[in-house]
Design an enzyme around this catalytic site. Structure first.
Site, PDB file in Angstrom:
ATOM      1  N   LYS A  83       0.726  -0.986  -0.146  1.00  0.00           N
ATOM      2  CA  LYS A  83       0.078   0.115   0.088  1.00  0.00           C
ATOM      3  C   LYS A  83       0.873   1.294   0.031  1.00  0.00           C
ATOM      4  O   LYS A  83       1.873   1.224   0.790  1.00  0.00           O
ATOM      5  CB  LYS A  83      -0.761  -0.102   1.237  1.00  0.00           C
ATOM      6  CG  LYS A  83      -2.039   1.077   1.379  1.00  0.00           C
ATOM      7  CD  LYS A  83      -2.714   0.861   2.666  1.00  0.00           C
ATOM      8  CE  LYS A  83      -3.763   1.854   2.711  1.00  0.00           C
ATOM      9  NZ  LYS A  83      -4.658   1.744   3.845  1.00  0.00           N
ATOM     10  N   SER A 158      -9.668   1.694   2.942  1.00  0.00           N
ATOM     11  CA  SER A 158      -8.986   2.399   1.922  1.00  0.00           C
ATOM     12  C   SER A 158      -7.824   1.591   1.073  1.00  0.00           C
ATOM     13  O   SER A 158      -7.183   2.314   0.278  1.00  0.00           O
ATOM     14  CB  SER A 158      -8.096   3.400   2.834  1.00  0.00           C
ATOM     15  OG  SER A 158      -7.274   2.965   3.557  1.00  0.00           O
ATOM     16  N   SER A 182      -9.785  -0.664   7.331  1.00  0.00           N
ATOM     17  CA  SER A 182      -9.257  -0.589   5.895  1.00  0.00           C
ATOM     18  C   SER A 182      -8.573  -1.762   5.190  1.00  0.00           C
ATOM     19  O   SER A 182      -8.210  -1.768   4.082  1.00  0.00           O
ATOM     20  CB  SER A 182      -8.318   0.649   5.522  1.00  0.00           C
ATOM     21  OG  SER A 182      -8.880   1.981   5.419  1.00  0.00           O
TER      22      SER A 182
END
Ligand code: GLN
Length: 493
Positions: A83, A158, A182
């Site tokens: 990420k 997210s 997330s």
């Protein structure tokens, strides 16, 4: 039956091919790189995919080490995605924000360093909601990621880029971060496994801070065994993060052998309440029945204050974010807007650099922390957080694990919530309680509703990762979701 392609395999199967000499790390990494290059234009899971040469050079180094007789760990020579809020030395890290464009951290996050040491080959950096604030990846400054099960829908957020990449076979595993859901929510919406470890289990050093009392890094994988392998690689004390727990890392793969006989599992009724879609409820109820058939004793229970979780989170998380994000001043990171003096330059940089959701959080958080409002909002939220923690502590006196839906709904259409912050925040209703209490929680795919994945959430007591992995693994073995992939036609492959 035809042989599955390399990109269809989980890490443990790829490791076996590597160890037996049936495939080289170069072949494996090339297969994923090619697949990612071909499919990512449909998905936009990656913000940055490394060059084929760079990826294959690292893979070849692992092949040479193996040829020279070095024993290979379970991640050596295998591709992993990160990420883009995890610091990577010399490699642009943007948090999907304009304010960090061009920023190259001078060091690796501890989790990145640990995966590197384990011989993992980084494929690329994945898309996210700006600074991890969101539940759909639509708040990325660089455009949304799409769900591989239906390109008209969101992948969740997210960490939507990491979830979509693993679901579509662009990489076998990835890391994400989970402040309010997330990792678990996008894992559920994309039909992969996602694990948020106990607060303190994994070092946060080098993770761009959103809400420091909630943030944790964790894995996305094709199955529970791979999530256990990744957790083992990244967990453990770190002198660079004072909140990392000084506890030895167990052999998580041992959790995968056990059955569920005698395990006491609670289903908190507050997490099945308002807003949970009928199909999601039915899918999770069927999953709970299966856990019973596998030997667990499942009964309903209550977390009386869990219903306040969203309210508490949306005070505490923005408050911490408003403080953490004060450092983006146009001096230390990324682009700098013009201004006659420090204050006007600071204001202009932030006005240009932050997107609307991040600005909203900074305003909410600053307000909640202001003199005169602190007691009414922040302090009160902290008190209710304590009550929620106590509810969990009491539940874990009677139960070994708790189960619930991961997300109240399946993946929603792109654009359907982005203008409605409250509807977006409601996506986190089932995942936030575990963050507030600092507990480990796993999402395992448990079914499809109209062709879209549903996730079963398994929450454990602090440092009870072993137990939730055990529940997840037993469930996964017995459930019929195992091996399901997004239909190829959707991806045009
Ligand atoms: N969706 C939640 C939020 O917007 C959680 C995000 C996260 O876990 N990083 O804050």
């Amino acid at each position: 039956m035809s042989q599955p392609a390399l990109w269809e395999l989980p890490l443990h199967a790829l490791h076996r091919l590597l160890a037996s000499g049936a495939a080289s790390a170069e072949e494996i990494c090339a297969a994923f790189w090619d697949r990612a290059t071909e499919q990512d234009p449909h998905l936009h899971a990656f913000l940055d995919l490394r060059s084929r040469e760079a990826v294959l050079a690292e893979a070849a180094a692992v092949d040479r080490a193996r040829a020279a007789g070095t024993a290979l760990g379970p991640l050596a020579g295998l591709p992993v995605a990160l990420k883009d809020n995890l610091s990577t030395a010399g490699w642009e890290t943007t948090c999907a924000s304009r304010i960090l464009r061009g920023y190259r951290p001078p060091y690796d996050a501890t989790v990145v360093a640990r995966l590197r040491e384990a011989g993992a080959v980084f494929l690329g950096k994945t898309n996210l909601d700006e600074f991890a604030m969101g539940s759909s990846t639509e708040h990325s400054a660089f455009g949304p990621t799409r769900n591989p099960w239906d390109l008209g829908r969101v992948p969740g957020g997210s960490s939507g880029g990491s979830a979509a990449a693993v679901a579509a076979g662009l990489c076998p595993a990835a890391l994400g971060s989970d402040t309010g859901g997330s990792i678990r929510q996008p894992a559920a919406l994309c039909g992969v496994v996602g694990l948020k470890p106990t607060y303190g289990r994994v070092s946060r050093y080098g993770l761009f801070a959103f809400a420091s009392s909630l943030d944790q890094i964790g894995p996305f994988a094709r199955d529970v065994a791979d999530a256990a392998t990744l957790l083992e690689a990244i967990a453990g004390p770190d002198p660079l993060d004072a909140t990392s727990a000084r506890l030895a890392v167990p052999d998580y793969s041992e959790a995968l052998q056990a059955d569920l006989s005698g395990l006491r599992i609670g289903a908190p009724r507050e997490l099945f309440g308002e807003g949970v879609e009928e199909d999601v409820r039915a899918s999770v109820a069927a999953a709970i029945d299966l856990l019973g058939e596998l030997g667990a004793n499942v009964s309903e229970c209550s977390l009386p204050h869990a219903g306040y979780s969203l309210d508490v989170y949306y005070v505490i998380a923005p408050a911490e974010a408003s403080s953490n994000l004060a450092r983006y001043d146009g001096v230390r990171y990324g682009p700098r807007a013009a201004g006659a003096d420090y204050v006007s330059q600071f204001a202009a940089t932030r006005a240009e650099g932050f997107g609307p959701e991040v600005r909203r959080r900074i305003m909410l958080g600053t307000y909640a922390l202001s003199a005169g409002y602190y007691d009414a909002y922040y302090d009160r939220a902290q008190r209710v957080r304590t009550l929620i923690r106590r509810d969990f502590a009491e539940a874990f006196e009677r139960f070994d694990a708790l189960v619930a839906p991961t997300s109240p709904t399946v993946a929603f259409p792109l654009g359907s919530r982005v203008e409605d912050p409250l509807a977006m925040y409601a996506s986190d209703i089932c995942s936030i309680p575990a963050n507030l209490a600092g507990l480990p929680a796993l999402s395992v795919p448990c079914g499809l509703s109209n062709g879209l994945p549903v996730g079963l959430q398994v929450i454990g007591p602090a440092f009870g990762e072993m137990t939730i992995l055990r529940v997840g693994a037993a469930f996964e073995q017995a459930s019929d979701f195992r091996g399901k992939r997004p239909p190829m036609a959707v991806l045009g492959g």
